[in-house]
Design a protein around this motif. Structure first.
Motif, PDB file in Angstrom:
ATOM      1  N   ALA A 166     -14.190  -7.256   7.154  1.00 10.44           N
ATOM      2  CA  ALA A 166     -14.706  -5.888   7.200  1.00 10.44           C
ATOM      3  C   ALA A 166     -13.544  -4.925   7.078  1.00 10.44           C
ATOM      4  CB  ALA A 166     -15.470  -5.630   8.489  1.00 10.44           C
ATOM      5  N   SER A 167     -13.826  -3.755   6.567  1.00 13.39           N
ATOM      6  CA  SER A 167     -12.821  -2.695   6.503  1.00 13.39           C
ATOM      7  C   SER A 167     -13.517  -1.347   6.587  1.00 13.39           C
ATOM      8  CB  SER A 167     -11.995  -2.789   5.214  1.00 13.39           C
ATOM      9  OG  SER A 167     -12.839  -2.611   4.096  1.00 13.39           O
ATOM     10  N   ALA A 168     -12.767  -0.342   6.995  1.00 15.53           N
ATOM     11  CA  ALA A 168     -13.313   1.006   7.094  1.00 15.53           C
ATOM     12  C   ALA A 168     -12.160   2.003   7.074  1.00 15.53           C
ATOM     13  CB  ALA A 168     -14.115   1.179   8.379  1.00 15.53           C
ATOM     14  N   ILE A 169     -12.439   3.156   6.513  1.00 15.64           N
ATOM     15  CA  ILE A 169     -11.528   4.302   6.598  1.00 15.64           C
ATOM     16  C   ILE A 169     -12.327   5.412   7.248  1.00 15.64           C
ATOM     17  CG2 ILE A 169     -10.174   5.999   5.326  1.00 15.64           C
ATOM     18  CD1 ILE A 169      -9.769   3.874   3.146  1.00 15.64           C
ATOM     19  N   PHE A 170     -11.780   5.992   8.310  1.00 21.70           N
ATOM     20  CA  PHE A 170     -12.545   7.001   9.050  1.00 21.70           C
ATOM     21  C   PHE A 170     -11.625   8.078   9.613  1.00 21.70           C
ATOM     22  CE2 PHE A 170     -11.734   3.314  11.711  1.00 21.70           C
ATOM     23  CZ  PHE A 170     -11.139   3.860  12.823  1.00 21.70           C
ATOM     24  N   LEU A 171     -12.248   9.195   9.951  1.00 25.51           N
ATOM     25  CA  LEU A 171     -11.573  10.320  10.577  1.00 25.51           C
ATOM     26  C   LEU A 171     -11.752  10.197  12.077  1.00 25.51           C
ATOM     27  CD1 LEU A 171     -10.132  13.090  10.188  1.00 25.51           C
ATOM     28  CD2 LEU A 171     -12.412  14.106  10.153  1.00 25.51           C
ATOM     29  N   TRP A 172     -10.642  10.094  12.814  1.00 24.24           N
ATOM     30  CA  TRP A 172     -10.722   9.969  14.259  1.00 24.24           C
ATOM     31  C   TRP A 172     -11.018  11.336  14.862  1.00 24.24           C
ATOM     32  CZ3 TRP A 172     -11.308   5.864  17.100  1.00 24.24           C
ATOM     33  CH2 TRP A 172     -11.184   5.971  18.484  1.00 24.24           C
ATOM     34  N   LEU A 184       0.816  -1.215   0.000  1.00 19.93           N
ATOM     35  CA  LEU A 184       0.000   0.000   0.000  1.00 19.93           C
ATOM     36  C   LEU A 184       0.853   1.271   0.000  1.00 19.93           C
ATOM     37  CD1 LEU A 184      -2.730  -1.076   2.559  1.00 19.93           C
ATOM     38  CD2 LEU A 184      -3.035  -0.720   0.088  1.00 19.93           C
ATOM     39  N   GLY A 185       2.140   1.121   0.258  1.00 20.56           N
ATOM     40  CA  GLY A 185       3.022   2.279   0.308  1.00 20.56           C
ATOM     41  C   GLY A 185       2.893   3.075   1.597  1.00 20.56           C
ATOM     42  N   VAL A 186       2.471   2.410   2.670  1.00 21.48           N
ATOM     43  CA  VAL A 186       2.342   3.061   3.974  1.00 21.48           C
ATOM     44  C   VAL A 186       3.629   2.791   4.762  1.00 21.48           C
ATOM     45  CG1 VAL A 186       1.045   3.107   6.143  1.00 21.48           C
ATOM     46  CG2 VAL A 186      -0.166   2.785   3.976  1.00 21.48           C
ATOM     47  N   PRO A 187       4.305   3.833   5.231  1.00 22.00           N
ATOM     48  CA  PRO A 187       5.544   3.641   5.987  1.00 22.00           C
ATOM     49  C   PRO A 187       5.292   2.807   7.246  1.00 22.00           C
ATOM     50  CG  PRO A 187       5.207   5.972   5.503  1.00 22.00           C
ATOM     51  CD  PRO A 187       3.959   5.247   5.100  1.00 22.00           C
ATOM     52  N   GLU A 188       6.249   1.964   7.607  1.00 18.97           N
ATOM     53  CA  GLU A 188       6.059   1.064   8.738  1.00 18.97           C
ATOM     54  C   GLU A 188       5.785   1.796  10.048  1.00 18.97           C
ATOM     55  OE1 GLU A 188      10.381  -0.195  10.370  1.00 18.97           O
ATOM     56  OE2 GLU A 188       9.873  -1.034   8.403  1.00 18.97           O
ATOM     57  N   GLU A 189       6.256   3.030  10.181  1.00 22.13           N
ATOM     58  CA  GLU A 189       5.995   3.781  11.410  1.00 22.13           C
ATOM     59  C   GLU A 189       4.540   4.251  11.506  1.00 22.13           C
ATOM     60  OE1 GLU A 189       7.905   6.617   8.455  1.00 22.13           O
ATOM     61  OE2 GLU A 189       8.426   4.649   9.245  1.00 22.13           O
ATOM     62  N   ARG A 190       3.772   4.077  10.440  1.00 18.01           N
ATOM     63  CA  ARG A 190       2.350   4.435  10.428  1.00 18.01           C
ATOM     64  C   ARG A 190       1.439   3.208  10.502  1.00 18.01           C
ATOM     65  NH1 ARG A 190       1.175   9.278  12.043  1.00 18.01           N
ATOM     66  NH2 ARG A 190       2.044  10.933  10.826  1.00 18.01           N
ATOM     67  N   LYS A 221      -0.736   7.839  19.865  1.00 20.85           N
ATOM     68  CA  LYS A 221      -0.335   7.761  18.461  1.00 20.85           C
ATOM     69  C   LYS A 221      -1.460   8.295  17.575  1.00 20.85           C
ATOM     70  CE  LYS A 221       2.791   3.839  18.953  1.00 20.85           C
ATOM     71  NZ  LYS A 221       3.050   2.447  18.548  1.00 20.85           N
ATOM     72  N   ILE A 222      -2.636   7.734  17.702  1.00 21.30           N
ATOM     73  CA  ILE A 222      -3.792   8.186  16.918  1.00 21.30           C
ATOM     74  C   ILE A 222      -4.453   9.321  17.673  1.00 21.30           C
ATOM     75  CG2 ILE A 222      -6.058   7.552  16.007  1.00 21.30           C
ATOM     76  CD1 ILE A 222      -4.977   4.711  15.618  1.00 21.30           C
ATOM     77  N   GLU A 232      -5.274   0.655  21.950  1.00 21.83           N
ATOM     78  CA  GLU A 232      -3.920   0.824  22.459  1.00 21.83           C
ATOM     79  C   GLU A 232      -3.225   2.030  21.810  1.00 21.83           C
ATOM     80  OE1 GLU A 232      -0.425  -2.113  23.713  1.00 21.83           O
ATOM     81  OE2 GLU A 232      -0.871  -2.190  21.567  1.00 21.83           O
ATOM     82  N   ALA A 233      -3.391   2.188  20.504  1.00 21.72           N
ATOM     83  CA  ALA A 233      -2.760   3.311  19.788  1.00 21.72           C
ATOM     84  C   ALA A 233      -3.312   4.651  20.255  1.00 21.72           C
ATOM     85  CB  ALA A 233      -2.946   3.140  18.289  1.00 21.72           C
TER      86      ALA A 233
END
Length: 84
Positions: A77-83, A24-30, A58-59, A52-53
């Motif tokens: 299941a999957s979701a993308i959301f704004l915390w 996905l090209g997401v850096p491991e620190e993310r 972190k989040i 935990e995050a």
């Protein structure tokens, strides 16, 4: 993908998490990884890792979080959301 701040995935094993992040090209620190602490808790691993995050700071409010998990019986299941 460049708008995602955090990736919180099913904690099956570290190799899978690293591979998914790389593809996905997401850096491991993310990428939130806590499998060494809790093991594979199946579908419960996503909310455990998310909690935990957040508790670790972190989040934070305003972060975009992408999640994906699966459980018994090929349930997924999957979701993308704004915390907030």
């Amino acid at each position: 993908v460049d708008q995602i701040d955090w990736l919180v995935l099913h904690q099956a094993n570290t190799r899978i998490l690293d591979s998914a992040a790389a593809r996905l090209g997401v850096p491991e620190e993310r990428v939130i990884i806590n499998i060494s602490k809790f093991g594979n808790t199946s579908a419960g691993s996503v909310p455990l890792a998310l909690d935990e995050a957040v508790r670790q700071g972190k989040i934070r409010s305003g972060d975009v979080v992408a999640t994906a998990g699966f459980g018994a019986g090929l349930t997924a299941a999957s979701a993308i959301f704004l915390w907030d």
